[in-house]
Design an enzyme around this catalytic site. Structure first.
Site, PDB file in Angstrom:
ATOM      1  N   LYS A 168     -28.703 -13.675 -31.782  1.00 61.12           N
ATOM      2  CA  LYS A 168     -29.443 -12.608 -31.107  1.00 61.12           C
ATOM      3  C   LYS A 168     -29.905 -11.560 -32.119  1.00 61.12           C
ATOM      4  CE  LYS A 168     -28.812  -9.561 -27.068  1.00 61.12           C
ATOM      5  NZ  LYS A 168     -27.885  -9.229 -25.965  1.00 61.12           N
ATOM      6  N   SER A 196     -30.192  -9.327 -21.816  1.00 62.31           N
ATOM      7  CA  SER A 196     -30.945  -9.075 -23.034  1.00 62.31           C
ATOM      8  C   SER A 196     -30.899 -10.231 -24.020  1.00 62.31           C
ATOM      9  CB  SER A 196     -30.424  -7.803 -23.714  1.00 62.31           C
ATOM     10  OG  SER A 196     -29.046  -7.931 -24.064  1.00 62.31           O
ATOM     11  N   SER A 204     -25.908  -9.624 -19.800  1.00 66.97           N
ATOM     12  CA  SER A 204     -26.876 -10.048 -20.805  1.00 66.97           C
ATOM     13  C   SER A 204     -26.610 -11.403 -21.431  1.00 66.97           C
ATOM     14  CB  SER A 204     -26.972  -8.997 -21.917  1.00 66.97           C
ATOM     15  OG  SER A 204     -27.615  -7.838 -21.442  1.00 66.97           O
TER      16      SER A 204
END
Length: 439
Positions: free
Chosen positions: A76, A151, A175
């Site tokens: 990420k 996210s 997320s």
């Protein structure tokens, strides 16, 4: 997907069937072929990845081995990787380039993983979709009009499209779990505090861990989740006991008092519940041991708002005091104890990750956004009740795929008591096996 899982890739390299460099080149080719319309892998580090893979192959000649030896992966965008930008999707940090790796990245590299690059996020990791002014919008692998979630949306999209076998995300409001559910992959939100977040903080800061925020593994296979969890954990987490169906006790939640869930989500969880019951498990639909979920949701949202604002005044000018903050922490501790009492009776709670499948992109602020569930519009913000089930009390939760409806993946989360992370993964693995091979 026919591509190997992470552990299968490591086994193939270990056996001499392939090499780290060959697997890295294959993953790079998949990204170059598949990512154009998806826009998941927004920071690419292919040359260094090739060099790292070649070094792994050289070390293999001298006996080197590790759990993820030669496995290519992405991380990420919010994780620090030395030499690559960490922006969290914010213009103010566009030029920030860390000089050291996040602790999680260090541990993955030590375990033999090859980092190919970084995947997309929303600004400040503060949305359940993945669009920002630096890298643009990430699209769902199955339908570009839909979001893959956020996210960790770029992470889930990279997995679901087969570009990489493993990933790492972060989770404070779903997320990891929501993108995993939307894209039909696996994700694990660990027990709060079990994994180090050092190097996965707001760019150019080095403060204390954020309340309720965790990092965790994502993958296309539950065995990869379990292996990555052990690699990433600060201290060993207890192994799961053998799953004995007629001793398994599960509480099923298909909805929430404040947030509706769709027919597709309820139907998928109902199928899991029936398969578990048919296998001999005790499956309940309600329990007086559950804390008041409406109160929990309100407390979670208040703690989340104050945490993300770092105590700044709200739009109406009100501001939490130190006494307010301590009261909020006390409330969260009481809630955690209530869930612990529940887990004296149940091994797991199965619930939606979110009340719906992947939904259309929206540029509206969350507070102004609505979502349509079974034809009816409902305020989007209430949907945080589902990830909040595990986030507020700091519990582990494994997101697992449970089929498809309306042409899109359906998922759910398996929640267990604190530090019983491997139990959550094991029960999810067992339930998923029943779906693939019902008796």
């Amino acid at each position: 997907m026919t591509e190997r899982t992470g552990l299968e890739t490591a086994a193939a390299i270990r056996s001499g069937e392939t090499t780290a460099l060959a697997e890295t080149e294959s993953a790079i080719a998949r990204i170059e072929q598949r990512d154009g319309a998806i826009n998941a892998v927004v920071v690419r580090d292919f040359d260094r990845a090739r060099r790292a893979a070649a070094e792994i192959d050289q070390r293999r000649e001298h006996g080197f081995d590790a759990p993820l030896v030669g496995v290519p992966m992405t991380v990420k965008e919010s994780y620090d990787v030395a030499g690559l930008p960490t922006t969290w999707g914010l213009e103010d940090h566009r030029t920030f380039t860390p000089t050291t790796d996040a602790v999680a990245v260090q541990r993955l590299k030590k375990a033999g993983a090859i980092i190919l690059g970084k995947t997309n996020v929303p600004p400040s990791l503060a949305d359940l979709q993945s669009t920002n002014p630096i890298y643009g919008r990430t699209h769902h692998p199955h339908d570009p009009t839909l979001t893959p979630g956020g996210s960790s949306g770029g992470s889930a999209a990279a997995l679901a499209s087969g570009m990489v076998p493993i990933e790492i995300g972060s989770d404070i409001g779903g997320s990891i779990r929501v993108p995993s559910s939307f894209c039909g992959v696996w994700g694990h939100k660990p027990t709060y505090g079990a994994l180090s977040i050092e190097g996965q903080q707001m760019p150019e800061t080095d403060g204390a861990p954020i309340a309720m925020s965790v990092i965790g593994p994502m993958a296309r296979d539950p065995d990869d989740l379990a292996t990555m969890l052990d690699i990433l954990a600060d201290v060993p987490l207890p192994p799961a006991d053998e799953i004995v169906p007629d001793r398994l006790r599960v509480l099923i939640l298909t909805g929430h008092p404040v947030a509706p869930s769709s027919t597709a989500i309820r139907g998928g969880i109902d199928r899991v519940a029936q398969l578990l019951s048919d296998a001999g498990a005790t499956v309940d639909r309600e329990s007086t041991l559950l804390p008041d979920l409406s109160v929990q949701f309100a407390s979670y949202m208040r703690l989340l708002a104050v945490t993300l604002a770092r105590g700044a005044p709200a739009e109406d000018g009100t501001q939490a005091s130190l006494s307010d903050w301590l009261d909020m922490l006390d409330d969260a501790a009481r809630n955690t104890r209530a869930w612990h009492r529940l887990f004296a009776t149940y091994d797991a709670v199965i619930a939606p990750c979110l009340g719906t499948q992947a939904y259309p992109h929206s540029d509206l602020p969350i507070r102004d956004r609505t979502i349509t569930i079974d034809g009816e519009a409902t305020p989007f913000g209430y949907q945080f009740a589902y990830p909040g089930l595990a986030t507020y009390p700091g519990l582990p939760a494994t997101a697992m795929p449970i089929g498809r409806a309306n042409g899109l993946p359906v998922g759910c989360q398996i929640i267990t008591d604190r530090h019983q992370d491997h139990t959550a993964i094991a029960i999810a693995r067992y339930a998923h096996g029943l779906m693939r091979n019902p008796s």
